[in-house]
Design a protein around this motif. Structure first.
Motif, PDB file in Angstrom:
ATOM      1  N   TRP A  34     -16.290  14.447  32.966  1.00  0.00           N
ATOM      2  CA  TRP A  34     -16.498  13.179  33.671  1.00  0.00           C
ATOM      3  C   TRP A  34     -15.143  12.542  33.921  1.00  0.00           C
ATOM      4  O   TRP A  34     -14.283  12.514  33.028  1.00  0.00           O
ATOM      5  CB  TRP A  34     -17.392  12.251  32.853  1.00  0.00           C
ATOM      6  CG  TRP A  34     -18.841  12.598  33.026  1.00  0.00           C
ATOM      7  CD1 TRP A  34     -19.567  13.458  32.266  1.00  0.00           C
ATOM      8  CD2 TRP A  34     -19.714  12.107  34.037  1.00  0.00           C
ATOM      9  NE1 TRP A  34     -20.854  13.534  32.748  1.00  0.00           N
ATOM     10  CE2 TRP A  34     -20.978  12.720  33.833  1.00  0.00           C
ATOM     11  CE3 TRP A  34     -19.569  11.224  35.105  1.00  0.00           C
ATOM     12  CZ2 TRP A  34     -22.078  12.461  34.650  1.00  0.00           C
ATOM     13  CZ3 TRP A  34     -20.662  10.965  35.914  1.00  0.00           C
ATOM     14  CH2 TRP A  34     -21.901  11.578  35.689  1.00  0.00           C
ATOM     15  N   HIS A  80     -18.446  13.175  38.230  1.00  0.00           N
ATOM     16  CA  HIS A  80     -18.614  14.311  37.334  1.00  0.00           C
ATOM     17  C   HIS A  80     -18.196  15.575  38.077  1.00  0.00           C
ATOM     18  O   HIS A  80     -18.663  15.810  39.203  1.00  0.00           O
ATOM     19  CB  HIS A  80     -20.106  14.414  36.946  1.00  0.00           C
ATOM     20  CG  HIS A  80     -20.409  15.424  35.879  1.00  0.00           C
ATOM     21  ND1 HIS A  80     -21.563  16.157  35.891  1.00  0.00           N
ATOM     22  CD2 HIS A  80     -19.738  15.804  34.761  1.00  0.00           C
ATOM     23  CE1 HIS A  80     -21.598  16.953  34.821  1.00  0.00           C
ATOM     24  NE2 HIS A  80     -20.498  16.759  34.128  1.00  0.00           N
ATOM     25  N   TYR A  82     -17.334   6.474  38.119  1.00  0.00           N
ATOM     26  CA  TYR A  82     -17.480   7.709  37.359  1.00  0.00           C
ATOM     27  C   TYR A  82     -17.875   8.833  38.304  1.00  0.00           C
ATOM     28  O   TYR A  82     -18.834   8.703  39.073  1.00  0.00           O
ATOM     29  CB  TYR A  82     -18.572   7.560  36.298  1.00  0.00           C
ATOM     30  CG  TYR A  82     -18.147   6.788  35.078  1.00  0.00           C
ATOM     31  CD1 TYR A  82     -17.055   7.204  34.307  1.00  0.00           C
ATOM     32  CD2 TYR A  82     -18.848   5.653  34.674  1.00  0.00           C
ATOM     33  CE1 TYR A  82     -16.681   6.497  33.172  1.00  0.00           C
ATOM     34  CE2 TYR A  82     -18.472   4.941  33.542  1.00  0.00           C
ATOM     35  CZ  TYR A  82     -17.393   5.370  32.798  1.00  0.00           C
ATOM     36  OH  TYR A  82     -17.015   4.677  31.672  1.00  0.00           O
ATOM     37  N   ALA A 122     -12.440  10.731  31.973  1.00  0.00           N
ATOM     38  CA  ALA A 122     -13.086   9.508  31.501  1.00  0.00           C
ATOM     39  C   ALA A 122     -12.828   9.252  30.024  1.00  0.00           C
ATOM     40  O   ALA A 122     -12.928   8.120  29.560  1.00  0.00           O
ATOM     41  CB  ALA A 122     -14.585   9.581  31.759  1.00  0.00           C
ATOM     42  N   LYS A 156     -21.559   8.876  39.936  1.00  0.00           N
ATOM     43  CA  LYS A 156     -22.564   8.149  39.156  1.00  0.00           C
ATOM     44  C   LYS A 156     -22.595   6.679  39.531  1.00  0.00           C
ATOM     45  O   LYS A 156     -23.656   6.093  39.638  1.00  0.00           O
ATOM     46  CB  LYS A 156     -22.258   8.293  37.664  1.00  0.00           C
ATOM     47  CG  LYS A 156     -23.293   7.655  36.745  1.00  0.00           C
ATOM     48  CD  LYS A 156     -22.930   7.864  35.280  1.00  0.00           C
ATOM     49  CE  LYS A 156     -23.879   7.131  34.338  1.00  0.00           C
ATOM     50  NZ  LYS A 156     -25.179   7.802  34.245  1.00  0.00           N
TER      51      LYS A 156
END
Ligand SMILES: [Zn+2]
Lengths: 988, 88
Positions: B64, B56, B54, B82, B21
């Motif tokens: 995440w 995923h 980040y 996360a 991300k």
């Protein structure tokens, strides 16, 4: 027996003859031959034409670095151009065609390029761009394209299969020559999980071409014994015919295994090639060394060959290189070849040694030796006829038909440099060695600059043992007995610039780069190694400079008067050798190129005659033609009118569906939507707007509250996956303290829209619940049962069409039968299926937006959704950027309707809006049509558009401009809601 | 082409299973200044070296992760869920 095949010797099986053809001519070889060795055995020296000058070229090497012997193998869909004959195994019925020649290999018109060579020198392509553009397009480019080239790919589909695999090991050994076998044996015996990958048809590397013995055994027998022991170890995997082509992050290696490239008709149950990704804790490169050509005039005449290659053809394949052989060497390996030739009964005519020193101690041959001498030129047409030897005292011409050359050795360090490490110049070895301090990868044997069979065996065993120990496998280092009959190599004395050269002295054979080109590059200011590469194209052919790069660097260094260390190397990148698209594609082609998503109602739609359209991975029903209808518009108009008059059924199963649960689910929704969700009552659905953090609209959909702590969200079809990822990010990364759980249930529910004035009456016949407007009003949402409790589902009173409408969700497996039941229940009321085309017309008539309008640049206010931005909520995704000046500018495009002034005229989506009398220029562009269709209710084309200040310009006449078709349609801006603006039909 | 990301839940997995991300920034408080929000939405460091992002595990456990990796060598120093708070 073919003319150059020896009557005995070599590892080919003379009891298994194979027939093959080259340029249509039938020839014979043996099992164990490469295509190159079989061609040489048949006396076929001329095998290709060079790229630029179309010079005659012969086989130069016996391995992966081959620049000349590129051929097109196979026929039909199995045609494979640019195959190196030196690595292609011979099989019964193989067909090979030479390339880059017309009309034939022996008579090639393109060879006239040689006469143009003063104009085709280094930088030719760049300089040619300076010529008049018109001539370039019409004359030069077509000429160059036709004249210069490699083989052609086939247009037929490849009938064979490919696959991909992962493998994991403690130690990956790349190369199964003496070094690699010794290392693998050491680590294998210790118990480590070892993978040994070897690119050749037969593992053993140089051992297969060697006449020295190990512990009294022939070298090839030693290789066979060691391989047998390795094969018997359960912790060792042998990957033959496998080229490790790249070293990647995480110590992952890419490799391609040629499973069935050595057979005429591949077995259908096996792939022809397999792409491996090998995860290794440690890797050992035992990739050997590449012999360097010498840069003398005519060093490309067929019959000139690398000395090591000649030794391989002689010892491994039993093929004589010629009748009169000369050896031009800068090191001792030339003497090993001389000894082998003499033993085979074809003693070399002469050894030309660039050094002034006596013959090495192990050499007892009778060949004439001219020391402190060079070959300055080789001559001949289709085959070598003679060489000019220069000494301090003058020159001599010697008639020969084969010339072996050895300019020293370059360790094969390509893989070690794939992750950014730079090769290190060694003055001692006069070549580049691998970068130091690599993690997870080391080199052994000739790849590490070590000379000689005995030393390589020792080094491989030592490093294999040490690596096994570092991985926790204790062992004792294997020893292999004495190596006898080897000519112990002394360090090479490099010879870069040969004096007295007259003819073209090639550096890069495949790209036709010769010595003068490099000189020209330096002279014209392109002496930097990266510039010289591109200026001359040296090292840019399919062989990626395996033979030429070090020579080019050293010659650049001499031209610039610096050390090769200062010149440096260009960047090594994967792939080591070309990898087929088939291998990289694996099974992802044809039917398996991408998954096909079919709705649970697919069969229902099919039964009802749907025409399907691919949207993303989905197959959606577009419309449902009936007998007698002459075009898609007729069907769509009927579906639209019937939905507004009676009832329609539309498959909306492909909408994204997400189940949201947890004590904080309401708070979570309140933060991810811009409008308020905290107080949505149980049993109600609400339209929601989701923004990105930068304030622009991301997606829209409805969310229904099924229980205090349970919600059901729908998203658009296109953003189903994206919204799920986004919500998971919000829940996990932004607000992990919220008690909320998310589950994608898109595939679990079949969902259908039942639309139209008669929708309620039809549903009442199968739904058990009270569906009256009072009991189940607009935006109602409930878990219901059907058919007296036989099926349980969910019913939502929501409408994309503006009609009295419901969306019914039932478990996916019931979808088709429930849809059938609805059609049956609605037969008398005139229910008809409708597809996405009619769905679009219905929503455009109502001014409802989709991602045509939510195009990533709009904020809620642009679409008239200003009231859906809560000012009361302290926080939601996108809130904090919405106040920015640009997002509130008065000139922003806003959603507006558009119609043609003349209903008989139409316009297309994507057309631009101009002020009524403005010229069609970019500056005058005021926006564009985002959606359009023919409305059978308005009886004209209608459109939605994003137009500057659009919401305050209803009624204004504009020009609709289609720049692609140069069409102008006078139009009028209007309210984007064309049908039932008071929403009277929605609430009945 | 091929590299591995070690998911704290699934172990070492091919990177094709993951989606990146971008910078792992802390979302500002709702009442933070416009300037703070602007920085969060638009401004990014572009370091040569360690960088927290980040990622995923899209085709895996769907968690995440914060991946700390070297932008120059691609070496991954650390991966964590996360949701796991770290004290800076
Ligand atoms: Zn995971």
């Amino acid at each position: 027996m073919t003319p150059y095949r020896l009557s005995s010797g070599g590892l080919v099986d003379r009891s298994k003859p194979l027939s093959f053809s080259f340029d249509g001519k039938e020839m014979q070889g043996f099992e164990g031959d490469s295509l190159a060795s079989a061609l040489l055995a048949n006396g076929r020296l001329l095998v290709g034409r060079s790229f630029k000058y179309h010079r005659r070229r012969g086989i130069l090497t016996a391995g992966a670095a081959e620049p000349n012997a590129l051929m097109t193998i196979g026929e039909g869909g199995r045609t494979e151009p640019n195959t190196r004959a030196t690595v292609q195994e011979l099989y019964q019925g193989l067909t090979a065609q030479s390339q880059n020649r017309w009309p034939s290999l022996d008579v090639d018109v393109g060879a006239l390029n040689s006469l143009l060579s003063p104009f085709l020198g280094a930088g030719f392509y760049y300089k040619t761009f300076m010529w008049p553009a018109a001539l370039w397009e019409k004359l030069y480019e077509p000429f160059i394209r036709r004249a210069a080239g490699l083989g052609r790919a086939t247009y037929e589909a490849d009938p064979d299969g490919y696959e991909k695999s992962w493998a994991h090991c403690d130690l990956l050994v790349v190369g199964a020559g003496a070094t690699g076998l010794a290392a693998a044996l050491a680590a294998g015996r210790a118990g480590a999980r070892v993978i040994v990958a070897d690119e050749q048809s037969q593992a053993g590397g140089g051992l297969l071409s060697e006449t020295a013995t190990i512990d009294g055994k022939a070298a090839h027998a030693f290789a066979a014994e060691t391989l047998a022991e390795l094969a018997a170890l359960p912790n060792v995997t042998l990957l033959p015919r496998t080229t490790v082509f790249g070293w990647y992050d995480g110590n992952v290696f890419g490799a391609v295994e040629r499973v069935q490239k050595h057979v005429g008709i591949p077995a259908a149950h096996l792939p022809v090639e397999r792409l491996w990704r090998i995860v290794a804790k440690e890797a050992l490169l035992a990739t050997g060394a590449e012999e360097r050509p010498l840069v003398f005039g005519g060093n490309d005449v067929p019959g000139v060959m690398m000395a090591g290659a000649m030794r391989t053809y002689l010892n491994r394949y039993g093929v004589a290189p010629g009748r009169q052989v000369a050896i031009f060497t800068t090191n001792d390996t030339g003497y090993a070849l001389a000894a082998d030739l003499e033993a085979a009964g074809i003693p070399a005519a002469v050894i030309i040694d660039s050094r002034s020193r006596p013959a090495p101690s192990g050499y007892n041959g009778r060949t004439r030796i001219i020391s402190d001498a060079v070959v300055s030129d080789a001559s001949g047409g289709k085959a070598l006829s003679g060489i000019t030897v220069r000494t301090r005292n003058g020159s001599e011409t010697i008639k020969v038909d084969a010339l072996a050359m050895s300019g020293g050795f370059n360790p094969v360090i390509n893989l070690a440099c794939h992750r950014g490490g730079k090769p290190q110049w060694s003055d001692e070895k006069a070549t580049f060695l691998a970068p130091s301090g690599l993690k997870g990868l080391s080199l052994a044997g000739a790849a590490a600059g070590i000379d000689g069979l005995a030393a390589c065996l020792e080094d491989g065993a030592a490093k294999g043992t040490a690596l096994a120990e570092s991985l926790g496998y204790g062992s004792t280092q294997p020893s292999f007995g004495a190596v006898t009959g080897e000519i112990a190599p002394a360090p090479a004395k490099p010879l870069w610039t040969i004096k007295g050269v007259r003819g073209k002295a090639f550096i890069d054979y495949q790209n036709d780069v010769h010595r003068k080109d490099l000189g020209l590059a330096v002279q014209e200011g392109y002496g930097h190694v990266e510039l010289a590469k591109r200026y001359t194209t040296n090292g840019m052919a399919t062989d990626q400079g395996k033979l030429s790069n070090v020579n080019a660097i050293a010659l650049l260094a001499e031209a610039r008067g610096v050390s090769p260390a200062e010149v440096g190397t260009t960047t090594f990148r994967p792939f080591y050798t070309p990898v087929s698209f088939g291998a990289l594609t694996g099974t992802s082609h044809g039917h398996h190129f991408q998954p096909v998503r079919k709705s649970p109602l697919h069969n229902w739609a099919k039964k009802n005659g749907a025409v399907f359209v691919e949207t993303g991975l989905w197959y959606r029903s577009s419309w449902f033609p009936r007998a007698g209808e002459t075009g898609w518009r007729e069907s769509v108009d009927r579906e639209v009118k019937n939905a507004r008059k009676n009832a329609g059924l539309c498959d909306v199963s492909m909408l994204g569906k997400i189940e949201i649960t947890g004590a904080d689910a309401a708070e979570f929704l309140n933060r991810v939507y811009s409008n308020a969700f905290l107080k949505l009552p149980v049993g109600k659905a609400r339209y929601g707007l989701m923004l990105r953090e930068d304030g622009h609209i991301y997606d829209d959909g409805t969310t229904s509250r099924l229980a205090e702590d349970r919600y059901f969200m729908t998203t658009t079809t296109a953003y189903a996956a994206g919204v799920m990822n986004h919500l998971e990010f919000c829940a996990q990364a932004l607000w992990p303290d919220l008690d909320v759980r998310l589950a994608s249930v898109t595939d679990q529910w079949a969902q259908m829209a039942i639309v139209g004035p008669k929708a309620r009456a039809i549903l009442e016949r199968i739904v058990d619940a009270d569906l009256s407007n009072e009991a189940f009003p607009f935006l109602g949402a409930a878990e219901i049962s059907l058919f007296d409790g036989a099926v349980h589902g969910r019913l939502f009173r929501i409408s994309f069409s503006g009609e009295l409408a419901y969306e019914l969700a039932v478990p996916a497996g019931y979808g088709e039968s429930v849809a059938d039941a609805i059609m049956e229940a609605g037969r008398e009321d005139g229910i008809q299926p409708y597809g996405v085309e009619a769905l679009a017309v219905l929503r455009i008539e109502k001014g409802h937006v989709t991602h045509n309008e939510i195009n990533g640049t709009v904020v809620p206010g642009d679409l008239g959704f200003g009231r859906m931005v809560s000012s009361a909520k302290p926080d939601f995704i996108g809130k904090h950027m919405l106040a920015r000046e640009g997002l509130n500018a008065p000139e922003r495009p806003q959603l507006v309707g558009v119609v043609p002034l003349d209903p008989a005229k139409s316009f297309k989506t994507g057309s631009h809006i101009l002020a009524k009398d403005a010229a069609a220029t970019l500056e005058n562009d005021q926006g564009y049509v985002t959606s359009s269709c023919y409305s059978p209710h308005i009886h004209s084309t209608i459109g939605l558009a994003l137009v500057r200040r659009g919401s305050s310009r209803h009624g204004e006449e504009v020009m609709i401009w289609n720049g692609l078709r140069d069409e102008f349609t006078p139009g009028r801006l209007c309210d984007p809601v064309f049908f039932d603006p008071a929403n009277e039909k929605l609430h009945v | 082409m091929a590299s591995l990301v070690t998911c704290p839940h699934c172990g070492a997995r091919p990177k094709e299973e993951f989606t990146v991300k971008g910078a792992a920034l802390t979302r500002p408080a709702p009442d933070a200044s416009q300037e703070t929000w602007f920085d969060y939405v638009y401004l990014r460091d572009n370091p040569r070296g360690a960088y927290q992002e980040y990622w995923h595990h899209t085709s895996g456990c769907r968690r995440w992760l914060v991946v700390n990796r070297d932008t120059a060598t691609h070496e991954i120093f650390e991966t964590r869920d996360a949701a796991r708070k770290v004290t800076a």
